[in-house]
Enzyme design. Sequence first.
Site, PDB file in Angstrom:
ATOM      1  CE  LYS A  98      35.059  33.627  40.770  1.00  0.00           C
ATOM      2  NZ  LYS A  98      35.616  34.792  40.101  1.00  0.00           N
ATOM      3  NE  ARG A  99      27.183  34.998  34.450  1.00  0.00           N
ATOM      4  CZ  ARG A  99      27.918  35.828  33.690  1.00  0.00           C
ATOM      5  NH1 ARG A  99      29.093  36.514  34.481  1.00  0.00           N
ATOM      6  NH2 ARG A  99      28.548  35.282  32.421  1.00  0.00           N
TER       7      ARG A  99
END
Length: 478
Positions: free
Chosen positions: A257-258
């Site tokens: 997700k980063r």
Amino acid sequence: MLDSRIIMVNTSKKPRFRFAPSPTGYLHVGGARTALYNYLLARQLGGDFILRIEDTDLERSTPESIQAILDSMKWLKMEWDEGPYFQTKRFDLYNQYIDQLIKEKKAYPCFCTSQELEAKRALAQKEKRKPMYDRTCYKLSTSDVEKKISSGEKHCIRFHSHDEGSIIINDLVKGRVEIAEKELDDLIIRRTDGSPTYNFTVVIDDMTMGITHVIRGDDHLNNTPRQMQLYQAFGATPPQFAHLPLILGTDKKRLSKRHGATSVMAYYEMGYLPDALINYLARIGWAYKDQEVFTRQDLIEKFSIESVSKAAGVFNPEKLLWLNGLYIRESKPEDLAKLLPHYLEKRGIISNDTSLFVELVKISQEKSKTLEEMADLVDFAFKETRPDEALQNKFLGKENKPHLKLVYDRLEKLENFDIAGITNVFTTLVQETGLKLGQIAQPVRVALSGKNISPGIYEIIRILGKKTCLARISKYLE
RNA sequence: GCUCCCAUCGUCUAACGGUUAGGACGCGGCCCUCUCAAGGCCGUAGUACGGGUUCGAUUCCCGUUGGGAGCGCCA
């Protein structure tokens, strides 16, 4: 010498491919690429593409995740021929095979508790050994085992691994991979709660479903030798394996997700076209000469697993954006017009004026890299947007009002409110006043669209019509 | 720590012993232009390192370094 990287197609057997995600989260782009390669090969070889949901992790599997996987597959138009199969519905089958192994003494009960195993692992780590099960329970005498079982002692089932020799995988992507069997310990195939584990179910499924080619992420490469041992235990011929390199984030770390959007459906919401995503995904880790743009048919014809790269690839959002823009530009306006409403609705615009959508697509598709951008570009047709203060100061200040007034008067008098007539208003104004076209057009653009970025100003005026144009412009004349 | 996998521009990749190491994204410049795009042209930048093998290594072998994965009663 036999080249291990040649795909074998046994003509007597129909090629069968599968995509087997676990429903513990949304389908991400890495999984989608794995699905794509399977799908492509199935279509190319006239085989089957099977969807199987690996939901044996009762704790983490969710119905939402299953739905997300199905939605993503459908959006990307990767139709499957069979399934979805659910492993949770096949427990009886797995148990039969586990019982068979127990009967054949190829598997045995293990009474070690999680705490004990954890302690053994910790010790191994401390002594810089690879943590492996020490076979405490394999060494138990038959009578001890019977005693423990009859007294109701909790136990799981372990597969008894071979120690000598080695397993050789002729991987379609990685080539020949050899691993010593002594590196493999006795893996648990049935949990204490009676449920089967992944490395076992995957083998039973692939075996019983007649899967001929297993194409999956290379995080599974290390699992493959133990799966091969299972095939051997059942006297079955293993499928051909192809282990795909991972897709990484910009920092070369595993995609998460980063790194921004990783879920397939996020790309739908961001206004990407499925064919563009498919095209982009296909090209991470695979190439065909210098070609960058592939139709689905191209992909089906030209894809080859042997030319998949062995090295991990970085997901490059800029290149995907470029490709998406290209797909938007080359799409038929009628097709995009069907997709546009979803993005307009997100802006509170509800309409079913199909012919207007087509017109709006035509004037914006060359300027849009996503359907979100397109929606931003064409919202002027549905609502009046007040430009922010900075824009007002820059384009609608005192010095611009006379120019605006000129345009207003000419448009008001314009009989033929078509592109030719509108264009003529501006060009004659430029001739008569000696002003630059930009000096006249920019204030009008901002007044009509509320933005300094928009489709062509003549098209905007035409689509809005005389009445709306005059109403919007007049607000800036006082 | 052990086992396995990997290594060409910033990124995706082409090259399968002989190329001025090619293409694409991005980035920079110019042209075009009503804004923004699009388009056209030009440019930028790479074989991780060290040994071999060979007449010749991006390419084959070994090592180093660096990255990744696995070592779960997760999948």
